[in-house]
Design an enzyme around this catalytic site. Structure first.
Site, short mmCIF file in Angstrom:
data_model
loop_
_atom_site.label_atom_id
_atom_site.label_comp_id
_atom_site.label_asym_id
_atom_site.label_seq_id
_atom_site.Cartn_x
_atom_site.Cartn_y
_atom_site.Cartn_z
N ARG E 88 5.46 -7.21 -0.51
CA ARG E 88 4.79 -6.08 -1.18
C ARG E 88 3.71 -5.17 -0.13
O ARG E 88 3.40 -4.02 -0.44
CB ARG E 88 3.99 -6.69 -2.44
N GLU E 91 5.64 -2.96 1.78
CA GLU E 91 6.33 -1.91 0.87
C GLU E 91 5.03 -0.98 1.03
O GLU E 91 5.15 0.42 0.93
CB GLU E 91 6.48 -2.44 -0.52
N SER E 114 -8.87 0.38 13.48
CA SER E 114 -8.70 -0.45 14.54
C SER E 114 -7.95 -1.80 13.48
O SER E 114 -8.68 -2.12 12.65
CB SER E 114 -9.82 -0.87 15.15
#
Lengths: 147, 147, 147, 147, 147, 147, 147, 147, 147, 147
Positions: E88, E91, E114
């Site tokens: 997830r 995704e 960063s």
């Protein structure tokens, strides 16, 4: 036990005993190119060749039998080789691939250069600007069959 | 306009006009291997070579300039080539890769065979059992530097 | 036994005994860059260098021989490195790759910067806004051969 | 219209008009490395830099705006580059990657060498055995934060 | 012995003894996010942190030294993670990646957030429709340098 | 016509007219994160949102309809992103992936953090040592169902 | 113009005019397998064959010439084919690959079954439980050469 | 213990005892193709077949049970096989894949040739120009269902 | 010890003792689908479920604890599965993927079908033309959140 | 013209005219699942079905012919789908793949569930806790043939 184990044993023995591929080839009675490929698990020995290799590297009876079994070929761990020396060959195929294709087709027509009915000869070519590696590849031309 | 467009134009003209790579090489005054690689977008021409190629294939002034620009090299659409002729070369590298590495190191020590200071000569080798493709590769040996 | 086993032994000994690469380099008498690459399985030692490394890390006679065998090079487990420090270098090649290509060709013409006749020097560059890593790469320019 | 179209226009104009990256850099007032990266679609110009590039390459007002938009970076068509010059850099990262990691950590501790607060300087290093490409990379060391 | 072996020992001990990451973090005196990453082989401990972890998990002196060695980072076995929870996140990067890029550039200009000077805080957010996972990421903005 | 064409038109108009995502979000009446994702082809508008976007970017009636069609999601051209800003997020997932997994499971048990019932808030966090990008992710915890 | 364009024209004409591959094969005077492969851009025609194909599909003089140029072979868009019919063949190679290898080596020794000196015959095999596709493959055995 | 261990034991015993696949097939009472695939871990034995294989190769009771468990199929280590003999089959699928698809659809309509209700027969075809490998594949045609 | 070791032990015991998944499910008191996934290392047991599985398969106390730890999920060795049964499911996703997407969106709008709040029921469907595998998948619809 | 062009035209017309897949299915007289797959380029129409689709979407005579040509199947742009809805299905195959395999083999023995003699029914399952997507897959069981 499998062919890979034989290959590793041969290489380890070669390092510890300081054997050269050239010596192996002389014992086996074939070219150093074919003999090295045999020892690295890519070619298949007959009984005499297996005995010669076995004597040199101290292989057991069973290990000699494995040398006579056709191996699953392919000697590189990745599709694009990471080792610089081998990569240069991949690069030649990548950069000159279409050139090689054009010139063989121009001379022979549609077909391929065999990698089976094939031999290779690697030699040192002395050159005052730095010695060169000279490699002669010879493969039978196989024309595409029409049917 | 980019180099790829020049390559496609050269190939299309070659097909429609029936030019051979051998003819191009004679016009350019270099080997057929280097000249073909140039025409296929892998090498860089000097002004005279670009003019020779341009005259033969009817290239514009701008197109001739592109032949003199160093191209982004690599002539194959996939990492593992699908074309059977080119694949056989990939197979040689894959099956014989470690053999080539061992033998060059046995003869020369650690280093590589250059793919830059390199030449290739493809010829027909007559053979009663079927003619062979003979390829002579010559690359300078470059030793790894210690520092 | 293989080269990889030697590399792992060296690293494990380095951790348990607190040896620095700098110390190893002084013992070996080469730069810390080349010496570290040797210890990590990428370079080939001569007999003296192998002895120096062997003494420091307690290697057996056979292990020292492996240091003198040309290794299969490539130190990363994946084609795109996952380690952030090494990835930044991959990113430099990816983002600046075409820039590097253009500028070397503008200065030298078609050819490459050698990764074999090559040296690297990594130093600390003091800077009040935060110290910098300064890396000097030096590779011989090799022009593409015409033939 | 997108940034890639601007890049292609700049390159095509550079070829047809024979502009050098060095000239562009002087007009822009930055290093040739950064300026080339800008023209190749990897960096972002301010208004003045965009005007300098635009004047030199004959870019329209809208094209100049695109030079000021942050691009999607990454200049290579494949994860492992096929072009020999750029591949040598990939090879350096692959062969020396773990060496670079070890030495920077030995000097600086855990962290990275920045590829953002970074500069590069490519110069010719005269050498009687063949000139060398000398590249100085400078990146701020960024330590991993503990929290 | 290598860092991976330490990680496996820590996880096995955690399962058999029922230790929580929260407890470890309290012992180490850092956040649970950083401490867990340390135990999973991604971060580097100082001597005190290594001792705290070592005491809790029964690590030997040598194993504690490994916690102080900078690891080769990257915690996932495949480039695209198969585990649903981790996927997830992949995704989110895939679907929202260009959105994140646009908004950070709109606010800060060209540069990055960063992942080194970085912290993460994972908390439970009570919600009558089902509790939520709330994650606060904080990374220093690093502008691209012009040179 | 397809959704990708609408996305490209929106981006091109944004560049030429200098619109900010913040302005778009105000017109649409949603967060800047969701609105940007909508404009970049990842989310689905209702009729009013499509009208607001369409008015701002001069979209035709048919183009507005496309904004209301559920798109094929995924905004990145490669599985591992090459753009440095987006890569840092991939790196966070790669380096911290197992840490995130462990901590969410420690708090919530087996399940996932939703990437659908999800929101994101990107803000500037002022910091004297350099401003930071602060990102708050909030996703509903979804427990694995037993059946 | 390139070979791919000829292939697309042939397929489009075949659909609009309702030509069968069987008809084409009769016109060309070769098997339907070879003829289809020719029309799909995998084989090379001689002048008469090119004329037969050209007459049937309304190809121009130049397009007929392209049929006589050796094509870059490989007819699939991905390394693992997604089309179910073609995938079943890939599956046969994947599941039975080592079986095929063992049995050919048991009968013939080390070598390969040629895919060049090769023919294929696809026929309907009537069967009361459902007709079967019967495919006869015939390839010359090529033994590995010793040298 | 798993199926792979049984496969390796069978192969090792075959090498050391010099058993042929043909003999195994006679003992099992099935074709040599199916029997070899069974022994190589791709098919599932019934109790009698497992006993026959077990007697021949000296398998324990538990090992015979594993022969009766449906295996995870797929016999190749890489998606594109590196072994030259198996690669030729992959090449046939790659070069002739679309041809096979066209001809089966022309004869049977939309559907596939089954790789499950499938048999294969590999034989030697004597030929004065060099013997040929003749392979007969027979798979039930399965039409796509409309619903 | 890790979860994978538990999975292998369960499978080996299942083969040697002839246990069925159906029996395990009855002992555990959950569906055979969920229980099998648990035993194959994809789901997480509570204490009672772990005891039931442990009693049946003779697991130690520590092994039972591992069943209660959330595993790293993903049960396939390659991204595209080679096993024919599992591949058919991948093929359904590949061929019907866009269809499934269109129809769920037409009925429910933008969102997904949950693979977490999800159940599966595999049954035999008697059919005179050959029995069918009937699989009922049920997943909660989760709409994309606007924010 | 090719099938892909027809698919794009159908989708574009569907968006601009607001047609639903349900309406198309009623016109075609087949299920909405099969009909959508047909329109998305995965199935083959007969003449009547092609006419129904053609009338609805305003297809020309030639375009209707293309609907009757067996397409090259596979509807996804990447091997691992990036779209969240389709990925959830890939995840089900990845997480539950070995479970599905075990249970079908336990019930039916060695063989597969057909993806050709296959049907799918997607419906809304009302649920007070949130409606569910219910999908019924039905595929003929095909046993592996012994021969």
């Amino acid at each position: 036990m499998n062919r890979n184990a034989i290959t590793e044993k041969i290489i380890a023995t070669k390092v510890s005993r300081g054997i050269t591929w050239d010596e192996v080839a002389h014992k086996v009675g074939q070219s150093k190119e074919w003999t090295t490929a045999l020892c690295l698990g890519q070619m298949t020995a007959n009984a005499e060749q297996a005995q010669a290799v076995g004597d040199l590297f101290g292989l057991s009876e069973e290990e000699r039998k494995w040398l006579q079994v056709v191996p699953y070929k392919g000697s590189l761990p990745t599709a694009v080789p990471t080792d610089p020396l081998i990569y240069r060959w991949y690069e030649i195929v990548n950069v000159y691939g279409t050139t090689i294709k054009e010139l063989i087709h121009e001379e022979f027509g549609d077909g391929i250069m065999s990698a089976i009915d094939f031999s290779m000869d690697i030699t040192r070519e002395a050159d005052p600007r730095g010695d060169r590696v000279s490699v002669l590849l010879s493969g039978k031309f196989l024309p595409y069959k029409t049917y």
